[in-house]
Motif scaffolding. Sequence first.
Motif, PDB file in Angstrom:
ATOM      1  N   UNK A   1     -52.387 -14.497 -11.339  1.00  0.00           N
ATOM      2  CA  UNK A   1     -53.173 -13.499 -10.918  1.00  0.00           C
ATOM      3  C   UNK A   1     -53.657 -12.434 -11.976  1.00  0.00           C
ATOM      4  N   UNK A   2     -54.858 -11.805 -11.626  1.00  0.00           N
ATOM      5  CA  UNK A   2     -55.339 -10.932 -12.430  1.00  0.00           C
ATOM      6  C   UNK A   2     -55.007  -9.419 -12.073  1.00  0.00           C
ATOM      7  N   UNK A   3     -54.757  -8.527 -13.103  1.00  0.00           N
ATOM      8  CA  UNK A   3     -54.475  -7.215 -12.934  1.00  0.00           C
ATOM      9  C   UNK A   3     -55.411  -6.334 -13.443  1.00  0.00           C
ATOM     10  N   UNK A   4     -56.076  -5.513 -12.562  1.00  0.00           N
ATOM     11  CA  UNK A   4     -57.018  -4.666 -12.837  1.00  0.00           C
ATOM     12  C   UNK A   4     -56.493  -3.157 -12.914  1.00  0.00           C
ATOM     13  N   UNK A   5     -56.330  -2.711 -14.023  1.00  0.00           N
ATOM     14  CA  UNK A   5     -55.517  -1.268 -13.909  1.00  0.00           C
ATOM     15  C   UNK A   5     -56.740  -0.262 -14.275  1.00  0.00           C
ATOM     16  N   UNK A   6     -56.843   0.589 -13.080  1.00  0.00           N
ATOM     17  CA  UNK A   6     -57.532   1.626 -13.182  1.00  0.00           C
ATOM     18  C   UNK A   6     -57.112   3.071 -13.729  1.00  0.00           C
ATOM     19  N   UNK A   7     -55.705   3.133 -13.959  1.00  0.00           N
ATOM     20  CA  UNK A   7     -55.150   4.224 -14.023  1.00  0.00           C
ATOM     21  C   UNK A   7     -53.965   4.353 -15.387  1.00  0.00           C
ATOM     22  N   UNK A   8     -54.157   3.333 -16.235  1.00  0.00           N
ATOM     23  CA  UNK A   8     -53.336   3.090 -17.202  1.00  0.00           C
ATOM     24  C   UNK A   8     -51.810   3.131 -16.666  1.00  0.00           C
ATOM     25  N   UNK A   9     -51.673   2.290 -15.943  1.00  0.00           N
ATOM     26  CA  UNK A   9     -50.232   2.162 -15.415  1.00  0.00           C
ATOM     27  C   UNK A   9     -49.333   1.240 -16.211  1.00  0.00           C
ATOM     28  N   UNK A  10     -49.897   0.417 -17.159  1.00  0.00           N
ATOM     29  CA  UNK A  10     -49.329  -0.362 -18.246  1.00  0.00           C
ATOM     30  C   UNK A  10     -49.971   0.040 -19.809  1.00  0.00           C
ATOM     31  N   UNK A  11     -49.596   0.915 -20.130  1.00  0.00           N
ATOM     32  CA  UNK A  11     -49.905   1.526 -21.518  1.00  0.00           C
ATOM     33  C   UNK A  11     -49.758   0.562 -22.607  1.00  0.00           C
ATOM     34  N   UNK A  12     -48.724  -0.299 -22.446  1.00  0.00           N
ATOM     35  CA  UNK A  12     -48.274  -1.105 -23.343  1.00  0.00           C
ATOM     36  C   UNK A  12     -49.101  -2.361 -23.448  1.00  0.00           C
ATOM     37  N   UNK A  13     -49.815  -2.626 -22.489  1.00  0.00           N
ATOM     38  CA  UNK A  13     -50.478  -3.866 -22.212  1.00  0.00           C
ATOM     39  C   UNK A  13     -51.901  -3.674 -23.117  1.00  0.00           C
ATOM     40  N   UNK A  14     -52.433  -4.741 -23.709  1.00  0.00           N
ATOM     41  CA  UNK A  14     -53.584  -5.104 -24.413  1.00  0.00           C
ATOM     42  C   UNK A  14     -54.513  -6.005 -23.242  1.00  0.00           C
ATOM     43  N   UNK A  15     -55.686  -5.820 -23.468  1.00  0.00           N
ATOM     44  CA  UNK A  15     -56.612  -6.731 -22.509  1.00  0.00           C
ATOM     45  C   UNK A  15     -56.251  -8.033 -22.724  1.00  0.00           C
ATOM     46  N   UNK A  16     -56.199  -8.897 -21.561  1.00  0.00           N
ATOM     47  CA  UNK A  16     -55.793 -10.542 -21.889  1.00  0.00           C
ATOM     48  C   UNK A  16     -56.438 -10.989 -20.856  1.00  0.00           C
ATOM     49  N   UNK A  17     -56.192 -12.492 -20.700  1.00  0.00           N
ATOM     50  CA  UNK A  17     -56.676 -13.203 -19.484  1.00  0.00           C
ATOM     51  C   UNK A  17     -56.334 -12.723 -18.238  1.00  0.00           C
ATOM     52  N   UNK A  18     -55.076 -12.242 -18.193  1.00  0.00           N
ATOM     53  CA  UNK A  18     -54.610 -11.690 -16.919  1.00  0.00           C
ATOM     54  C   UNK A  18     -54.586  -9.895 -16.720  1.00  0.00           C
ATOM     55  N   UNK A  19     -54.889  -9.201 -17.641  1.00  0.00           N
ATOM     56  CA  UNK A  19     -54.779  -7.866 -17.632  1.00  0.00           C
ATOM     57  C   UNK A  19     -56.033  -7.167 -18.267  1.00  0.00           C
TER      58      UNK A  19
END
Length: 356
Positions: free
Chosen positions: A333-351
């Motif tokens: 599954x791919x997560x598209x974050x419009x609101x920075x709910x995951x500040x620790x995540x860097x852009x990746x295959x799934x995010x």
Amino acid sequence: MCVGTPSSETGEVDLSYIFKTAEEIGEIIKEKEEFHIVLIRSTSMPGTVDKYAEIVEAKSGKKRKKDFDIASNPEFLREGNAVNDFYNPPYTLLGCECESSEKTVRRMYSFLECPFILTSIRTAEMLKYVNNTFHALKVDFANEISRFCKKKNIDSREVIDIFIMDRKLNISEYYLRPGFAFGGSCLPKDVKALSYEGKKMGINMPVIYNIMNSNELQIEWAFQTIIKEKATNVGVFGISFKNGTDDLRESPAILLVEKLLGKGKNVYIYDENVHLANIIGTNKEFVEKEIKHISTLLESDPLKMLEKVDVVVIANRDNAYREIVNNLNKKEMIIIDLVNLFPEKKRSKNYRGIGW
Ligand SMILES: NC(=O)c1ccc[n+]([C@@H]2O[C@H](COP(=O)([O-])OP(=O)(O)OC[C@H]3O[C@@H](n4cnc5c(N)ncnc54)[C@H](O)[C@@H]3O)[C@@H](O)[C@H]2O)c1
């Protein structure tokens, strides 16, 4: 290295003086035995440092990070106050990707008491443009407000004096985080009303008149980001305009869902706070009249919703969604974050984020 970076006729920054120094430095360090560091202090577009290093490598025959290094170290001086600003900068900013040059530069600035911020080269290069564009925006905003005030026989100096006293919402980091479009029952209504009144009085306030346009473009940008994934089934977390509320009026997530439906996507929505049975007042009227079709897409079980979708879009900042997504074991599954709910995540295959 702090040569001029003037505007060319088109507005494009002229980097020729910078690159001329790269050739000169490349020539000079050919014979040098010690490690050589160049700090770029000029305001120059992201990517300049890398190109600079390529020119130095080509001219000198030496290797970046082994024999020399180029880093970005923008200056925050104002003309007329430069010496004072040099000794009292808000921070020392260094965009550097080489440990040994970082150490040397830290030592060089150790006499300054301000914070030392180490970041990537491109982030440092970006900063000065962000600062100056924001300063310019502030000037024009205050001036547009002053033109409006004058027409209404109000002293804008007093208005702005009181405006800047609010350090919680007005002069603060609040409302300055990249993310999704604004919505709700106040911001769009009041921006529209001020624009309407300004136009009625014949005042030109292009910055203020374009706020709603810019907001709509952010919804379009989110839409384009989502459809790029080519998924048929899209789940949306959060449909109210703000987390912790069930207010659906002028919610940008609703406009986004409309666009996705228009593109033939199957959309499923889960919102912690939106329970149709509890909605009251003008909010209820709005749901019944304007978005009845969207209310039928609401799901009651977030986990069941996630089973059905290939892409999940986070449209408001509720920690409950964070937990649900983090506990989910669905790798594709791919997560598209419009609101920075995951500040620790860097852009990746799934995010991916809306602007990161
Ligand atoms: N002026 C400011 O207060 C300020 C503040 C922050 C950042 N900046 C940025 O700093 C940079 C420089 O701005 P400025 O206002 O000092 O420009 P400037 O044009 O006044 O000064 C640049 C100097 O570089 C010299 N120079 C040009 N090519 C050279 C070369 N090959 N070798 C040696 N010297 C050379 C020029 O003779 C000139 O004296 C710009 O990118 C600007 O955006 C300026």
